[in-house]
Design an enzyme around this catalytic site. Structure first.
Site, PDB file in Angstrom:
ATOM      1  N   GLY A  48       0.778  -1.237   0.000  1.00  0.00           N
ATOM      2  CA  GLY A  48       0.000   0.000   0.000  1.00  0.00           C
ATOM      3  C   GLY A  48       0.808   1.284   0.000  1.00  0.00           C
ATOM      4  N   GLU A 102       4.138   4.068   5.941  1.00  0.00           N
ATOM      5  CA  GLU A 102       2.889   3.284   5.893  1.00  0.00           C
ATOM      6  C   GLU A 102       1.851   3.994   5.033  1.00  0.00           C
ATOM      7  OE1 GLU A 102       1.257   0.735   6.385  1.00  0.00           O
ATOM      8  OE2 GLU A 102       1.619  -0.284   8.268  1.00  0.00           O
ATOM      9  N   ASP A 103       0.894   3.209   4.518  1.00  0.00           N
ATOM     10  CA  ASP A 103      -0.201   3.824   3.768  1.00  0.00           C
ATOM     11  C   ASP A 103      -1.266   4.380   4.713  1.00  0.00           C
ATOM     12  OD1 ASP A 103      -0.970   1.265   4.626  1.00  0.00           O
ATOM     13  OD2 ASP A 103      -1.846   0.657   2.712  1.00  0.00           O
ATOM     14  N   ASP A 106      -5.083   1.988  10.911  1.00  0.00           N
ATOM     15  CA  ASP A 106      -6.495   1.788  11.216  1.00  0.00           C
ATOM     16  C   ASP A 106      -6.591   1.377  12.686  1.00  0.00           C
ATOM     17  OD1 ASP A 106      -9.168   1.093  11.166  1.00  0.00           O
ATOM     18  OD2 ASP A 106      -9.043  -0.268   9.492  1.00  0.00           O
ATOM     19  N   LYS A 134      -6.647   6.739  10.709  1.00  0.00           N
ATOM     20  CA  LYS A 134      -8.044   6.712  11.188  1.00  0.00           C
ATOM     21  C   LYS A 134      -7.997   6.620  12.704  1.00  0.00           C
ATOM     22  CE  LYS A 134      -9.898   3.919   7.362  1.00  0.00           C
ATOM     23  NZ  LYS A 134     -10.521   2.611   7.101  1.00  0.00           N
ATOM     24  N   PHE A 155     -13.829   3.286   4.211  1.00  0.00           N
ATOM     25  CA  PHE A 155     -12.862   2.433   3.526  1.00  0.00           C
ATOM     26  C   PHE A 155     -12.385   3.159   2.277  1.00  0.00           C
ATOM     27  CE2 PHE A 155     -11.035  -0.948   1.061  1.00  0.00           C
ATOM     28  CZ  PHE A 155     -10.346  -1.660   2.032  1.00  0.00           C
ATOM     29  N   VAL A 156     -11.104   3.454   2.241  1.00  0.00           N
ATOM     30  CA  VAL A 156     -10.559   4.257   1.142  1.00  0.00           C
ATOM     31  C   VAL A 156      -9.646   3.425   0.254  1.00  0.00           C
ATOM     32  CG1 VAL A 156     -10.754   6.489   2.310  1.00  0.00           C
ATOM     33  CG2 VAL A 156      -8.690   5.107   2.653  1.00  0.00           C
ATOM     34  N   ASP A 162      -5.647  -0.617  -1.883  1.00  0.00           N
ATOM     35  CA  ASP A 162      -6.475  -1.486  -2.723  1.00  0.00           C
ATOM     36  C   ASP A 162      -7.759  -1.942  -2.047  1.00  0.00           C
ATOM     37  OD1 ASP A 162      -5.295  -3.315  -0.802  1.00  0.00           O
ATOM     38  OD2 ASP A 162      -5.943  -4.920  -2.121  1.00  0.00           O
ATOM     39  N   ARG A 168      -5.360   0.327  -6.837  1.00  0.00           N
ATOM     40  CA  ARG A 168      -4.081   0.865  -6.352  1.00  0.00           C
ATOM     41  C   ARG A 168      -3.539   1.959  -7.270  1.00  0.00           C
ATOM     42  NH1 ARG A 168      -2.040  -2.346  -2.171  1.00  0.00           N
ATOM     43  NH2 ARG A 168      -2.375  -4.572  -2.349  1.00  0.00           N
TER      44      ARG A 168
HETATM   45  P1  5GP Z   1      -4.392  -1.871  11.037  1.00  0.00           P
HETATM   46  O1  5GP Z   1      -3.505  -2.982  11.496  1.00  0.00           O
HETATM   47  O2  5GP Z   1      -3.915  -0.507  11.470  1.00  0.00           O
HETATM   48  O3  5GP Z   1      -5.823  -2.107  11.405  1.00  0.00           O
HETATM   49  O4  5GP Z   1      -4.443  -1.948   9.482  1.00  0.00           O
HETATM   50  C1  5GP Z   1      -3.466  -1.505   8.662  1.00  0.00           C
HETATM   51  C2  5GP Z   1      -3.636  -2.065   7.281  1.00  0.00           C
HETATM   52  O5  5GP Z   1      -5.018  -2.387   6.972  1.00  0.00           O
HETATM   53  C3  5GP Z   1      -3.217  -1.032   6.269  1.00  0.00           C
HETATM   54  O6  5GP Z   1      -1.828  -1.078   6.019  1.00  0.00           O
HETATM   55  C4  5GP Z   1      -4.073  -1.406   5.069  1.00  0.00           C
HETATM   56  O7  5GP Z   1      -3.437  -2.415   4.331  1.00  0.00           O
HETATM   57  C5  5GP Z   1      -5.358  -1.967   5.676  1.00  0.00           C
HETATM   58  N1  5GP Z   1      -6.413  -0.927   5.760  1.00  0.00           N
HETATM   59  C6  5GP Z   1      -6.932  -0.370   6.867  1.00  0.00           C
HETATM   60  N2  5GP Z   1      -7.875   0.549   6.560  1.00  0.00           N
HETATM   61  C7  5GP Z   1      -7.956   0.568   5.211  1.00  0.00           C
HETATM   62  C8  5GP Z   1      -8.729   1.319   4.259  1.00  0.00           C
HETATM   63  O8  5GP Z   1      -9.565   2.180   4.564  1.00  0.00           O
HETATM   64  N3  5GP Z   1      -8.511   1.036   2.942  1.00  0.00           N
HETATM   65  C9  5GP Z   1      -7.611   0.112   2.522  1.00  0.00           C
HETATM   66  N4  5GP Z   1      -7.484  -0.050   1.205  1.00  0.00           N
HETATM   67  N5  5GP Z   1      -6.853  -0.602   3.378  1.00  0.00           N
HETATM   68  C10 5GP Z   1      -7.021  -0.372   4.713  1.00  0.00           C
END
Ligand code: 5GP
Length: 179
Positions: A48, A102-103, A106, A134, A155-156, A162, A168
């Site tokens: 990402g 990081e992208d 969440d 977020k 969800f973006v 992706d 992407r």
């Molecule tokens: P976390 O462990 O912080 O919950 O999740 C991180 C990963 O979940 C991100 O690197 C990404 O791959 C995915 N992710 C979380 N929220 C989103 C979102 O809104 N859109 C997309 N495409 N991926 C997300």
């Protein structure tokens, strides 16, 4: 009128190309000032972060090397944060100033796990730069020093992010249409 027309499947454009470019430039300038005189290791988290990493690097004026890691998403119980390393760094990060790119953050579980792992490798410093954040979705207390845009719990996709490996390549960040 929108500068960028949303693609099929996209509800709306959240961050257009110009907005992204401007903000990433600002992040690069801040990072360049903070790391002046210190060679930096940028660690991009695949897949990402690829577009963000490419754009950010252009605005970083200090000497920097790049490396990549790929992590599996936690499967099943998302509260355990069971994250696996699918691709590890090629080089060592011991004694180096490491900036994880990081992208999106969440729940924070992926990043929390990654930072714990990287700390065991004794970098000189360890910080995070995330394009999106977020904060309302956090399950663990993890923060990034550099954040492009705090966003709501949508969800973006696009700009590297992706949905089932689609979207992407969009040059903007958009909110996915709900089914
Ligand atoms: P976390 O462990 O912080 O919950 O999740 C991180 C990963 O979940 C991100 O690197 C990404 O791959 C995915 N992710 C979380 N929220 C989103 C979102 O809104 N859109 C997309 N495409 N991926 C997300």
């Amino acid at each position: 009128m929108l500068k960028t027309a949303p693609t099929r499947g996209i509800d709306r454009v959240l961050l257009d190309e110009e907005t992204l470019r401007q903000r990433i430039k600002e992040l690069g300038a801040r990072i360049s000032a903070d790391y002046a005189g210190k060679p930096l290791l940028l660690v991009g988290i695949l897949r990402g972060s690829i577009m963000f990493m490419g754009e950010l690097m252009k605005s970083i004026a200090v000497d920097c090397a790049i490396d990549f890691m790929s992590l599996s998403s936690y499967a099943g119980d998302s509260t355990t944060g069971n994250v696996r390393v699918l691709l590890d760094l090629r080089g060592s990060c011991e004694g180096r100033d490491v900036l994880v790119v990081e992208d999106i953050i969440d729940t924070g579980l992926t990043l929390d796990h990654l930072l714990a792992l990287l700390r065991t490798r004794q970098p000189r410093s360890l910080e995070v730069c995330s394009l999106l954040d977020k904060p309302s979705c956090r399950k663990v207390d993890v923060t990034a020093k550099y954040v492009g845009f705090p966003i709501a719990d949508d969800f973006v996709v696009g700009f590297g992010l992706d949905y089932n490996e689609r979207y992407r390549n969009l040059p903007y960040v958009g909110v996915l249409k709900r089914p």
